[in-house]
Scaffold this active site. Sequence first.
Site, PDB file in Angstrom:
ATOM      1  CE  LYS A  58      -3.803  -2.339   2.258  1.00  0.00           C
ATOM      2  NZ  LYS A  58      -4.361  -2.858   3.506  1.00  0.00           N
ATOM      3  CD  GLN A 102      -3.375  -4.570   6.580  1.00  0.00           C
ATOM      4  OE1 GLN A 102      -3.307  -3.551   5.904  1.00  0.00           O
ATOM      5  NE2 GLN A 102      -3.886  -5.700   6.104  1.00  0.00           N
ATOM      6  CG  ASP A 125     -10.133  -0.632   4.786  1.00  0.00           C
ATOM      7  OD1 ASP A 125      -9.853  -0.747   3.580  1.00  0.00           O
ATOM      8  OD2 ASP A 125      -9.643  -1.341   5.682  1.00  0.00           O
TER       9      ASP A 125
END
Length: 301
Positions: A58, A102, A125
């Site tokens: 990422k 994460q 997200d």
Amino acid sequence: MLAMRSDFQLLDGKLVARKLRDAFASRIDRLRELGIVPGLAVILVGDDPASRVYVRNKERAFQKLGLVSDVYHLDSNASQERILELIEELNENQKYHGILVQLPLPSHLNEFEIIERISPDKDADGIHPCNIGLMATGQDCPLPCTPHGILKILEHYELEVEGRHVVIVGRSNIVGKPLALLLMQKRSPGNATVTICHSKTKNLKEITSSADILVVAIGKPEYIDESYVKNGAVVIDVGTNRIEDSSVQNGYRLVGDVKFSSVKEKVRAITPVPGGVGPMTITMLIYNTIYLAEKTAALPK
Ligand SMILES: NC(=O)c1ccc[n+]([C@@H]2O[C@H](COP(=O)([O-])OP(=O)(O)OC[C@H]3O[C@@H](n4cnc5c(N)ncnc54)[C@H](OP(=O)(O)O)[C@@H]3O)[C@@H](O)[C@H]2O)c1
């Protein structure tokens, strides 16, 4: 060569991701003219090797586009309070337009409380309960990255969704459930008839064999073989599993939840692993970060 059949299509997530990322350039430039560089803060807790790789990928993808991406790496025994405090700080920090935690988190942590503490306006997200509610009711909001990426693959390859029977195996909050909501929405791409399966589903094979589009997100290496799949179906393999392989330098290789080698002989189209859904997930994270930066600047999409 993967396949010579003229009716077969490999759904190349890398290609779709590249096209989308190219199209981001003008939006990034427009923000830059206003003195805004889209920025993401990533919270990584612990040392799970797969999570470290995802976070590094990422970071690289953001850096390649000249975007900000900072990783806040906490110890595996970091307390719930410490993480909540950090999220509060990041919520206030104007350098960041998006925050991502994460997943999965170590088991002593309360994942729901942590996700809920992220400001919905910085939810890179697209999995904050407020945004899930907005998505479910068809409102404008950041969408969950993996399901959004799957929609983009279907759109790019002009694979018809309306009226099709889509079977999703897996009901996680980040993949299965939101994808079902998006595919059943009353607009394009959507209007599908969606069935969700999970570990307690009876007659799984019977249900998956009736799918026009089969999406698999279970985390079980090569579990779905050709006997689960209808002739001519479209298969989207979300699974990303590391299996040991002493013939490669790092000692492992990635496989999906679908047995690619045999299933590809039977289907009309399939995503490979790696190179299918994975690159799309990162791309949609960039998409969300740009979208959130545009929202703070009150720019139209
Ligand atoms: N490529 C990407 O960008 C990306 C993004 C996200 C996830 N992934 C990968 O996708 C996979 C799934 O991840 P996730 O986070 O969505 O899943 P998850 O939270 O681990 O949930 C797995 C789901 O699969 C169901 N399941 C497990 N075994 C099953 C079986 N034998 N038959 C039917 N259903 C079964 C479970 O049912 P229950 O609910 O009954 O337990 C659960 O709903 C993993 O390999 C993950 O690494 C990839």
